[in-house]
Write a protein that holds these residues in place. Structure first.
Motif, PDB file in Angstrom:
ATOM      1  N   LEU A 186      -7.326  10.233  -8.909  1.00 49.06           N
ATOM      2  CA  LEU A 186      -5.530  10.298 -10.049  1.00 49.06           C
ATOM      3  C   LEU A 186      -4.360  10.344  -8.248  1.00 49.06           C
ATOM      4  N   CYS A 187      -4.746  11.172  -7.413  1.00 48.27           N
ATOM      5  CA  CYS A 187      -3.792  10.802  -5.969  1.00 48.27           C
ATOM      6  C   CYS A 187      -5.219   9.608  -5.607  1.00 48.27           C
ATOM      7  N   SER A 188      -5.742   8.612  -5.244  1.00 42.89           N
ATOM      8  CA  SER A 188      -6.329   7.886  -4.798  1.00 42.89           C
ATOM      9  C   SER A 188      -4.836   6.674  -5.592  1.00 42.89           C
ATOM     10  N   LEU A 189      -5.006   6.580  -6.643  1.00 45.97           N
ATOM     11  CA  LEU A 189      -4.152   6.281  -7.171  1.00 45.97           C
ATOM     12  C   LEU A 189      -2.886   5.931  -7.169  1.00 45.97           C
ATOM     13  N   LEU A 190      -2.206   7.140  -6.924  1.00 49.61           N
ATOM     14  CA  LEU A 190      -1.045   7.673  -6.093  1.00 49.61           C
ATOM     15  C   LEU A 190      -0.810   6.776  -4.898  1.00 49.61           C
ATOM     16  N   THR A 191      -1.705   6.911  -4.865  1.00 44.80           N
ATOM     17  CA  THR A 191      -1.816   5.700  -3.224  1.00 44.80           C
ATOM     18  C   THR A 191      -1.436   4.830  -3.225  1.00 44.80           C
ATOM     19  N   LEU A 192      -2.796   4.007  -4.113  1.00 39.69           N
ATOM     20  CA  LEU A 192      -2.470   2.450  -4.561  1.00 39.69           C
ATOM     21  C   LEU A 192      -1.218   2.200  -4.978  1.00 39.69           C
ATOM     22  N   LEU A 193      -0.351   2.643  -6.194  1.00 42.42           N
ATOM     23  CA  LEU A 193       1.224   2.508  -6.137  1.00 42.42           C
ATOM     24  C   LEU A 193       2.068   3.320  -5.236  1.00 42.42           C
ATOM     25  N   THR A 194       1.349   3.938  -4.026  1.00 39.35           N
ATOM     26  CA  THR A 194       3.232   4.138  -3.122  1.00 39.35           C
ATOM     27  C   THR A 194       3.969   2.856  -2.777  1.00 39.35           C
ATOM     28  N   PRO A 195       3.073   2.482  -2.009  1.00 42.20           N
ATOM     29  CA  PRO A 195       3.609   1.014  -1.430  1.00 42.20           C
ATOM     30  C   PRO A 195       4.804   0.283  -2.931  1.00 42.20           C
ATOM     31  N   LEU A 196       4.514   0.272  -4.275  1.00 44.68           N
ATOM     32  CA  LEU A 196       5.297  -0.123  -5.600  1.00 44.68           C
ATOM     33  C   LEU A 196       6.775   0.660  -5.023  1.00 44.68           C
ATOM     34  N   ALA A 197       5.856   2.077  -5.158  1.00 44.74           N
ATOM     35  CA  ALA A 197       6.917   3.638  -5.550  1.00 44.74           C
ATOM     36  C   ALA A 197       7.852   3.427  -4.700  1.00 44.74           C
ATOM     37  N   ALA A 198       7.935   2.905  -2.774  1.00 41.65           N
ATOM     38  CA  ALA A 198       8.913   3.266  -2.346  1.00 41.65           C
ATOM     39  C   ALA A 198       9.688   2.030  -2.228  1.00 41.65           C
ATOM     40  N   SER A 199       9.367   0.864  -3.180  1.00 41.19           N
ATOM     41  CA  SER A 199      10.184  -0.840  -3.024  1.00 41.19           C
ATOM     42  C   SER A 199      11.105  -0.235  -4.554  1.00 41.19           C
ATOM     43  N   VAL A 200      10.461   0.446  -5.438  1.00 40.58           N
ATOM     44  CA  VAL A 200      11.334   0.751  -7.091  1.00 40.58           C
ATOM     45  C   VAL A 200      12.199   1.972  -6.814  1.00 40.58           C
ATOM     46  N   GLY A 201      12.032   2.964  -6.257  1.00 40.76           N
ATOM     47  CA  GLY A 201      12.215   4.287  -6.087  1.00 40.76           C
ATOM     48  C   GLY A 201      13.021   4.926  -5.072  1.00 40.76           C
ATOM     49  N   GLY A 202      13.249   4.209  -4.099  1.00 41.81           N
ATOM     50  CA  GLY A 202      13.412   4.461  -2.422  1.00 41.81           C
ATOM     51  C   GLY A 202      12.536   5.509  -2.136  1.00 41.81           C
TER      52      GLY A 202
END
Length: 490
Positions: A101-117
């Motif tokens: 799960l931690c690795s999955l969240l790492t993959l989603l980190t760029p998207l999270a920063a772009s969408v939610g700041g």
């Protein structure tokens, strides 16, 4: 009676070594996932720092500080629950779910920063901290089941050296990834993908205990079980955790204190020495990838040197397990204590000496892997994960308080006398913590280690096994009744 095997008759490379290698990789990965933002955030907030052209964020220093500390907000909270779950249900599944799960969240980190700041990125990092909070307790739970007493320090040091290896590797490659066509998002994609690779191997080859391993040889299984005093084919009952006995145990209280004082000194070094060297000595090591990773690299290398030294000591018949632990712990605390004091008196003309002192001070703390950091398993193999969760949770609070304390002491970053107060304080913590461990610390299995259906009463019990067993004395010590060699740990 089941006769114990000699340690040197075990396989050179066995299933226990594979388990420890997987734990080494696990810790390497976890620390890579932990520090990846430290490098990436530079490129995320300054396009000119790399050759790539990706989204830039307008975050001030305060926001960046929140983001860099967010991981630990969650990390502290799951230490004790993680250890308890690993102890009760096994470490394999807990680590598999947590790291995946931690690795999955790492993959989603760029998207999270772009969408939610920064706010969404902050939340993602907190959850990652929650997921990784069980890693150290679960690793201890694995070691408690897999490492024979003779190899406990060696295998434990090897496992935990992965944390330095992962840190060095991520610091070394992140800059190149950020400069490539993948840009700063590539840092998260590469480290996240490696998490899934590790998860596959962990799922296929890991097991929480030797009894659950599908391909372990009977020879190695008996070697481990006999060393740890386990009874073949007679699983013990997990009773209530003896919280009262744990928190009134003098050896364990000394273990909490030494872990806390260690983290205070260690994080004072890692977080404040670069600031000191820049403002007092004119050396900016934060902007040098080589100098930033050098202390971790030396620490990783010295881990293997201390493993070798421990094996040399283990061959001597007059070296006890207790001496071994306290000897290495003293190296890892009192030498950095002296170095910290010396750093406060190094002049600007000898800045290179300061870098050498810093590197050796951080590096030599690797000796504690053979000291207090495996003592949880010595005191209670059955509750080692829970004990590690308690001490690591408390210690990480101290690691958060140490930088804040520096802020109260140092008003003027160019005032060397204020910095000396910081160093003397950390050195004092090193001295007191190790002194208490030397005086109060024990390596005997404590009476409350017994897994029973009812809580222990005054620890005036005997462990009854069908094999040769330790006898519990009224003072909580263990008298070995086996022929097992206890005078060396490795």
């Amino acid at each position: 009676m089941v006769k114990n095997r000699r340690f040197d008759e075990g396989p050179v490379i066995g299933s226990r070594h594979i388990q420890c290698f997987l734990c080494f990789c696990c810790l390497s990965l976890c620390y890579a996932l932990r520090v990846n933002l430290s490098v990436a955030i530079v490129a995320m907030t300054d396009k000119n720092s790399t050759k790539s052209n990706f989204e830039e964020f307008d975050w001030d220093e305060g926001t960046k500080s929140y983001l860099l500390s967010s991981f630990f907000w969650g990390y502290i909270l799951t230490q004790i629950p993680g250890g308890h779950i690993a102890q009760k249900y096994g470490a394999k599944t807990l680590l598999l779910i947590g790291i995946t799960l931690c690795s999955l969240l790492t993959l989603l980190t760029p998207l999270a920063a772009s969408v939610g700041g920064w706010k969404l990125l902050f939340a993602v990092r907190v959850v990652q901290g929650l997921l990784q909070g069980s890693v150290h307790p679960a690793t201890h739970a694995m070691l408690a089941k897999w490492a024979p007493v003779e190899e406990r320090g060696t295998l434990g040091t090897f496992c935990y050296s992965g944390s330095q290896f992962g840190t060095v590797l991520m610091l070394a490659v992140s800059g190149y990834i950020a400069d490539s066509s993948a840009g700063w998002p590539g840092i998260f994609y590469v480290s996240g993908a490696m998490g899934f690779v590790w998860a596959l191997f962990w799922f296929l080859f890991a097991a929480s205990t030797p009894a659950e391993h599908k391909s372990i040889t009977n020879e190695e299984k008996k070697l481990i079980e006999n060393s740890l005093g386990q009874v073949e084919n007679k699983p013990q009952v997990n009773g209530p955790t003896p919280w009262l006995n744990i928190f009134t145990s003098a050896p364990f209280i000394s273990l909490i204190i030494v872990h806390c004082t260690h983290m205070w000194g260690f994080w004072t070094l890692l977080t404040q020495i670069p600031n000191y060297m820049k403002n007092i000595l004119g050396v900016d090591i934060k902007n040098s990838a080589l100098l930033s990773s050098l202390p971790y690299a030396v620490m990783c290398l010295l881990s293997f040197f201390f493993i070798y030294l421990s094996k040399v000591l283990a061959r001597k018949d007059n070296v006890s397990l207790s001496f071994n632990r306290k000897f290495f712990n003293s190296i890892g605390h009192w030498i950095p204590m002296v170095s910290l004091i010396a750093l406060g008196y190094v002049t600007k003309e000898h800045a290179t000496l300061a870098v050498v002192l810093l590197t050796l001070t951080v590096g030599i703390s690797a000796a504690t892997y053979l000291g207090f950091q495996v003592n949880h398993i010595d005191l209670s193999p059955n509750y080692a994960g829970t004990l590690m969760g308690i001490t690591n949770g408390a210690a990480n609070v101290m690691s958060a308080l140490a930088p804040l304390a520096v802020g109260f002491v140092v008003d003027d970053v160019t005032n060397v006398f204020e910095w000396r107060t910081v160093f003397f304080t950390a050195a004092g913590f090193y001295f007191i913590g190790n002194l208490l461990f030397v005086v109060l610390g024990k390596t005997d299995v404590q009476c409350w280690n017994s897994l029973t259906e009812k809580p222990l009463n005054n620890c005036q019990l005997h462990l009854v096994n069908d094999v040769e067993s330790p006898v519990l004395l009224t003072n909580g010590d263990v008298k070995a009744t086996t022929n097992h060699k206890q005078n060396g740990t490795h």
